[in-house]
Design a protein around this motif. Structure first.
Motif, PDB file in Angstrom:
ATOM      1  N   VAL A  71       3.501   8.249  24.829  1.00  0.00           N
ATOM      2  CA  VAL A  71       2.247   8.067  24.137  1.00  0.00           C
ATOM      3  C   VAL A  71       0.964   9.551  23.509  1.00  0.00           C
ATOM      4  O   VAL A  71       0.918   9.411  22.390  1.00  0.00           O
ATOM      5  N   GLU A  72       1.363  11.182  24.151  1.00  0.00           N
ATOM      6  CA  GLU A  72       0.683  12.207  23.710  1.00  0.00           C
ATOM      7  C   GLU A  72       1.858  12.337  22.581  1.00  0.00           C
ATOM      8  O   GLU A  72       0.671  13.334  21.994  1.00  0.00           O
ATOM      9  N   SER A  73       2.525  12.082  22.485  1.00  0.00           N
ATOM     10  CA  SER A  73       3.484  12.624  21.357  1.00  0.00           C
ATOM     11  C   SER A  73       3.092  11.824  20.539  1.00  0.00           C
ATOM     12  O   SER A  73       2.855  13.207  18.978  1.00  0.00           O
ATOM     13  N   ILE A  74       3.297  10.330  20.359  1.00  0.00           N
ATOM     14  CA  ILE A  74       2.626  10.026  18.995  1.00  0.00           C
ATOM     15  C   ILE A  74       1.615  10.251  18.604  1.00  0.00           C
ATOM     16  O   ILE A  74       0.867   9.409  16.927  1.00  0.00           O
ATOM     17  N   LYS A  75       0.160  10.586  19.173  1.00  0.00           N
ATOM     18  CA  LYS A  75      -0.678  11.220  18.685  1.00  0.00           C
ATOM     19  C   LYS A  75      -0.408  12.082  17.649  1.00  0.00           C
ATOM     20  O   LYS A  75      -1.136  12.180  16.927  1.00  0.00           O
ATOM     21  N   PHE A  76       1.160  12.928  17.886  1.00  0.00           N
ATOM     22  CA  PHE A  76       0.885  13.848  16.201  1.00  0.00           C
ATOM     23  C   PHE A  76       0.820  12.250  15.204  1.00  0.00           C
ATOM     24  O   PHE A  76       0.625  13.386  13.743  1.00  0.00           O
ATOM     25  N   TYR A  77       1.329  11.546  14.872  1.00  0.00           N
ATOM     26  CA  TYR A  77       1.520  10.695  13.910  1.00  0.00           C
ATOM     27  C   TYR A  77      -0.059  10.480  13.388  1.00  0.00           C
ATOM     28  O   TYR A  77      -0.441  10.701  12.150  1.00  0.00           O
ATOM     29  N   TRP A  78      -0.703  10.664  14.123  1.00  0.00           N
ATOM     30  CA  TRP A  78      -2.413   9.867  13.724  1.00  0.00           C
ATOM     31  C   TRP A  78      -3.260  10.945  13.231  1.00  0.00           C
ATOM     32  O   TRP A  78      -4.793  11.179  13.716  1.00  0.00           O
ATOM     33  N   SER A 101      -0.383  16.814  11.689  1.00  0.00           N
ATOM     34  CA  SER A 101       0.588  17.331  12.158  1.00  0.00           C
ATOM     35  C   SER A 101       0.511  18.334  13.179  1.00  0.00           C
ATOM     36  O   SER A 101       1.205  19.649  13.244  1.00  0.00           O
ATOM     37  N   ASP A 102      -0.694  17.551  14.411  1.00  0.00           N
ATOM     38  CA  ASP A 102      -0.372  18.964  15.667  1.00  0.00           C
ATOM     39  C   ASP A 102       0.678  18.882  16.666  1.00  0.00           C
ATOM     40  O   ASP A 102       0.851  18.090  16.968  1.00  0.00           O
ATOM     41  N   HIS A 103       1.397  20.065  16.765  1.00  0.00           N
ATOM     42  CA  HIS A 103       2.816  19.979  17.225  1.00  0.00           C
ATOM     43  C   HIS A 103       2.343  20.396  18.086  1.00  0.00           C
ATOM     44  O   HIS A 103       2.933  20.319  20.070  1.00  0.00           O
ATOM     45  N   ASP A 104       0.730  20.491  19.127  1.00  0.00           N
ATOM     46  CA  ASP A 104       1.048  20.434  19.917  1.00  0.00           C
ATOM     47  C   ASP A 104       0.411  19.534  21.126  1.00  0.00           C
ATOM     48  O   ASP A 104       1.391  19.637  22.203  1.00  0.00           O
ATOM     49  N   TYR A 105       0.514  18.293  20.699  1.00  0.00           N
ATOM     50  CA  TYR A 105       0.330  16.848  21.124  1.00  0.00           C
ATOM     51  C   TYR A 105       2.058  17.231  21.173  1.00  0.00           C
ATOM     52  O   TYR A 105       2.656  16.229  22.722  1.00  0.00           O
ATOM     53  N   LEU A 106       3.154  17.540  20.905  1.00  0.00           N
ATOM     54  CA  LEU A 106       4.707  17.465  20.554  1.00  0.00           C
ATOM     55  C   LEU A 106       5.417  18.100  21.485  1.00  0.00           C
ATOM     56  O   LEU A 106       6.165  17.373  22.898  1.00  0.00           O
ATOM     57  N   PHE A 154      11.947  12.283  21.115  1.00  0.00           N
ATOM     58  CA  PHE A 154      10.846  11.657  20.080  1.00  0.00           C
ATOM     59  C   PHE A 154       9.924  13.084  19.605  1.00  0.00           C
ATOM     60  O   PHE A 154      10.289  14.279  18.571  1.00  0.00           O
ATOM     61  N   ALA A 155       9.700  14.264  20.712  1.00  0.00           N
ATOM     62  CA  ALA A 155       9.430  15.396  20.908  1.00  0.00           C
ATOM     63  C   ALA A 155      10.149  16.226  20.191  1.00  0.00           C
ATOM     64  O   ALA A 155       9.386  16.869  18.849  1.00  0.00           O
TER      65      ALA A 155
END
Length: 507
Positions: free
Chosen positions: A307-314, A317-322, A348-349
């Motif tokens: 769920v944290e990584s998928i925030k990257f989609y919204w 393209s903030d790589h910090d979430y990945l 995914f990350a």
């Protein structure tokens, strides 16, 4: 050409292994190892040579190779893979022989009875909530999802995913009709009643063709026994289907995921939200509560990582979430190395961090642990696409959709992206035409398709919609965000140049 060895057939072009009962689930790395051993059946192949060939340019632990060798030994007949101590591995089965490509009648000769046969297929319908409280629906849904996930670990079966089986929630269903629509042979129905610290579960396995009850059971126990109930249901269903699969189901009991029932309750609430693209972010607070109550709850850490990584989609393209999602996935895997969604979250990350080789190792492991999870298969399809293997990615998407046939929008999005990479632009535009809501990346690839087809006006209209989503970004940033995730930089540069060319014609 194909290689025939004993009762197995290695279809090298299709990257497919056929066994006595049909297609065999095999990770990409395991396939490469097997192909290498079969190609040199008289030789001992050293570990270093296998590492160099299968993981070129990547440093991996030695036990990674052992995991894949072990998977091959479980898949093939005993004795086919030999360890030569101190030297490496050797193929030791019936001598491989080239197989004929066709039978002269237009049908591939390799399409034997084994290839035409199918795995036993099964759908678990959402268990009815019998508690009298509609708010308890998440609990009965969660029990159903857990059983689907556990059945999915058996590679001998084809298991329909939650999103498709839940289309029949709360309906007076005709089992035969449900089975026909989902394309399965067996259906599981049940109910859950949770009152205080007691839980009552009823379940039945039905043969759809005859509507005969293959097995049924009634459980009335303490709430803390819910994991044992789920395990028993899974085992009994697997045992009943094992004869048709002609495979021995080993004794299988998972580790208890948590001793904290409040943490499990929050996890079930999160599962309900994480099941759809629109609500997945709402699962986060429930998952954080679950890991707060039980810091050793591996499945909750794994889902939280995804769920944290998928925030990257919204985001932009903030790589910090990945990076944050990857750390959460590592925590899950330290607690339970066999947590499939931990490997998915890591893969995914790593994929979107451009660490492709490591992502492939993680996603291969996720598929090996749960070969029936359509989302895991879908993310691996994206990996195959981004590493210039679009045709393999399309086959993976097909396998995912077979297990979740009602999730059309999601698959059309991914399939459109992969078809674009394959240069099948007209087919890709047909996929996008089926989508009710276009994502930003799907607008980017549809723009590319229209441009490649010479449909410049349509390309400009589509790009205008994409720019409206990111009004604060320039075309260079939009290109990097939407089409910059291929391993081959030449692909990224070409797609970026197309978007910029279309943009230049608009100004």
């Amino acid at each position: 050409m194909d290689l025939q060895f004993g009762s197995y057939r290695l279809k090298r072009a299709e990257r497919l292994l056929l066994g006595p009962e049909g297609p065999v689930e095999l990770s990409a790395r395991s396939f490469d190892i097997l192909a290498m051993l079969l190609g040199r059946p008289d030789e001992v192949i050293g570990k270093s040579e296998l590492f160099d060939a299968v993981w070129p340019g990547v440093v991996v632990e030695e036990n990674t190779l052992q995991v894949h060798i072990s998977a091959l030994r479980k898949t093939l007949d005993p004795g086919m893979i030999m360890t030569v101590h101190g030297r490496g591995y050797k193929y030791a089965g019936p001598r491989p022989a080239l197989a004929q490509a066709s039978n002269g009648a237009g049908e591939p000769a390799s399409q034997t009875a084994a290839e035409k046969s199918h795995k036993p297929s099964i759908a678990v319908l959402p268990f009815d909530n019998m508690s009298g409280d509609p708010e308890q629906g998440y609990f009965s849904d969660g029990i159903t999802e857990d059983i689907i996930a556990e059945l999915g670990r058996f590679k001998e079966f084809l298991v329909i995913a939650r999103n498709s089986s839940f289309q029949f929630r709360g309906k007076a269903n005709d089992v035969a009709e449900v089975a026909k629509r989902l394309g399965v042979q067996y259906v599981v129905e049940g109910s859950v009643r949770k009152i205080g610290n007691r839980v009552r579960v009823t379940v039945q396995l039905i043969d759809a063709a005859s509507t005969a009850h293959v097995w049924g059971e009634h459980y009335d126990r303490e709430l803390t026994d819910i994991f044992a109930i789920q395990d028993e249901i899974t085992q009994m269903i697997a045992a009943r289907l094992a004869r048709q699969a002609r495979t021995a189901i080993a004794s299988y009991t998972r580790a208890r995921p948590t001793d904290n029932m409040s943490a499990y309750d929050f996890y079930l609430r999160a599962l309900q939200l994480a099941a759809t693209y629109d609500t997945v972010r709402e699962a986060e607070p429930f998952l954080r509560q679950a890991v707060r109550l039980d810091p050793r709850f591996a499945a909750a850490h794994a889902m939280l990582g995804f769920v944290e990584s998928i925030k990257f989609y919204w985001t932009n393209s903030d790589h910090d979430y990945l990076h944050a999602g990857l750390e959460m996935a590592k925590t899950a895997l330290q607690l339970d190395p066999d947590e499939a969604y931990g490997h998915l979250a890591a893969g995914f990350a790593l994929l979107y961090l451009h660490r492709f080789k490591q992502a492939e190792i993680s996603l291969d492991r996720a598929v090996a642990l749960n070969p029936n999870d359509p989302f895991i298969l879908s993310i691996r399809a994206l990996l195959l696409n981004y590493t210039s293997r679009p045709e393999e990615g399309l086959r993976e998407i097909h396998e995912a959709q077979r297990r979740d046939p009602f999730a059309l929008g999601w698959y059309e999005d991914f399939r459109g992206l992969i078809l674009t990479t394959a240069g099948r632009y007209r087919e890709a535009t047909a996929c996008y035409a089926k989508m009710e809501t276009m994502t930003s990346w799907s607008l980017a690839y549809l723009t590319i398709c229209h441009f490649e087809l010479g449909e410049i006006k349509q390309a400009q209209d589509t790009l205008a919609k994409l720019k409206a989503i990111w009004p604060e970004l320039g075309i260079d940033e939009i290109a990097d965000n939407e089409v910059g995730y291929f391993e081959d930089p030449a692909v990224c540069n070409r797609y970026g140049a197309i978007l910029k060319s279309v943009n230049a014609r608009m100004t």
